[in-house]
Design a protein around this motif. Sequence first.
Motif, mmCIF file in Angstrom:
data_model
loop_
_atom_site.group_PDB
_atom_site.id
_atom_site.type_symbol
_atom_site.label_atom_id
_atom_site.label_comp_id
_atom_site.label_asym_id
_atom_site.label_seq_id
_atom_site.Cartn_x
_atom_site.Cartn_y
_atom_site.Cartn_z
ATOM 1 N N TYR A 29 -14.953 -25.142 15.707
ATOM 2 C CA TYR A 29 -15.036 -23.870 16.506
ATOM 3 C C TYR A 29 -15.940 -23.558 15.924
ATOM 4 N N SER A 58 -8.814 -18.497 12.236
ATOM 5 C CA SER A 58 -8.457 -17.565 12.861
ATOM 6 C C SER A 58 -8.807 -17.546 14.846
ATOM 7 N N LYS A 59 -9.721 -18.426 14.828
ATOM 8 C CA LYS A 59 -9.762 -18.596 16.443
ATOM 9 C C LYS A 59 -7.914 -19.234 17.183
ATOM 10 N N ASN A 63 -14.863 -21.534 10.791
ATOM 11 C CA ASN A 63 -15.220 -21.974 12.056
ATOM 12 C C ASN A 63 -14.338 -23.807 11.772
ATOM 13 N N THR A 105 -7.910 -14.043 23.673
ATOM 14 C CA THR A 105 -7.782 -15.543 22.738
ATOM 15 C C THR A 105 -9.084 -16.328 22.916
ATOM 16 N N TYR A 106 -9.685 -17.461 21.994
ATOM 17 C CA TYR A 106 -10.610 -18.287 21.673
ATOM 18 C C TYR A 106 -10.030 -19.128 22.828
ATOM 19 N N GLN A 155 -3.371 -18.494 25.733
ATOM 20 C CA GLN A 155 -4.698 -19.392 25.016
ATOM 21 C C GLN A 155 -4.794 -20.221 26.083
ATOM 22 N N ASN A 181 -3.577 -15.856 15.328
ATOM 23 C CA ASN A 181 -3.093 -14.638 15.637
ATOM 24 C C ASN A 181 -2.103 -14.246 15.607
ATOM 25 N N GLU A 241 -9.513 -16.938 6.804
ATOM 26 C CA GLU A 241 -10.253 -16.707 8.285
ATOM 27 C C GLU A 241 -12.102 -16.355 7.713
ATOM 28 N N ASN A 286 -19.698 -19.398 20.378
ATOM 29 C CA ASN A 286 -19.318 -18.133 20.493
ATOM 30 C C ASN A 286 -17.889 -18.099 21.514
ATOM 31 N N TYR A 287 -17.689 -16.785 21.810
ATOM 32 C CA TYR A 287 -16.126 -16.975 22.371
ATOM 33 C C TYR A 287 -16.159 -17.149 23.856
#
Length: 395
Positions: free
Chosen positions: A165, A374-375, A356, A19-20, A302, A380, A352, A168-169
């Motif tokens: 957001y 979505s993050k 961000n 997860t993020y 998460q 999820n 989605e 990146n991950y």
Amino acid sequence: MTNSLVTPLTKRYGESIDTYFSGSPLNRVSFLRERYSFLSDALTNPTTRFLPLQSLEPSIFPDTGLLNTLVYDDVKEAIGNPFEKLEPETVAEWDSSKDPILIFLGIDESKNGGVTYENYSGQAYFALDVTVPADPTTPYATTLADIQNKIEASGAPFTPVRTHYVLNYSDAAIYAQARSYMDWNRRNPFCAGCGARTMPVNGGAKRVCPPTDRGVPKGPCPSRGVVTNISFPRSDPTIIVAVVNAAGDRLLLGRNKRFPAGFYSCLAGFCEPGESIEEAVRREVWEESGVKLGKVAIYASQPWPYPASLMIGAIAEALPDGEAIHLEHDPELGDAQWFPFTIVRDALTVAERKVNVLDIPGEPTEAPIKVPPSKAIAHNLMRAVVFENAHLPKI
């Protein structure tokens, strides 16, 4: 993100999920935090990167969404080398008026040319608090102000990640670790045992109450000489759950009173001492919505660095005779409803497209309701149910 490697466990439970804020590229090598010779070498290595945090927010390049990092030459005037001496000497000579908070995060073993210590090598990462102290006479205040000015001039402003957001991950996971440790250090400048000032050791992963400050002896403290939980960072286990009705075609979502009309999410709450995760899920859902649950399955987790929660994501089934909603127990929610999967799918699809953005304000216009981006683990969990049928048995 998912890991598609097929194993007996993935066949039974499904793919593993990062997860993020998780999935960091760094090896924390936590067992080396007491090796000050290693920390000293890592600190001064020319490849080492320093993540500056201003009031806990990172510096981000808006065009790329990448973290801005510094090198030792950029920060050495502010921090010197706090690892030059062994930890006992550092504790004995401690001066609470010096040194901003510095956290060792780990090493990226995929990068060559970094620090090498015994069998471990990679590019080291530290986090540095560049927040300018309110007291202008603090020894490093001017230096930190200069660092801040250079960062702002580089075109990478300090950005609130909680509502943007953009990382990146991998960068988000590095930041989550940095923010959690930094926030804990900032919140605990005083000892819970005696009230005196504490100092960071173990690369910022522990705080101790030293016997002296600036050479002046302090009084006795119950935390000295023993292992105590007041010396280490805390993580707060928090459940969040996608609740499916007994017929398997509706999802229970709630709207916190702080959220505007139309924004709904999974129900969540803190685990309490002396209860299992499954018990916490059942208790929180009943307290907030009145719905009674049967089976609870843990789906994913998460880290949530605001300030230090570990979100434990679950999928649960409501009991056939326990689906009635009433909000009379805990007044936290302004509303809770059973939404058909079709409505939730539409809302997830809209969210989605705004990957961000935490789109909370305003009435929903593109779908009947708004849901988290979505993050977020709530997104999820919803997706796992309404798109991937995670609530159904594996065939």
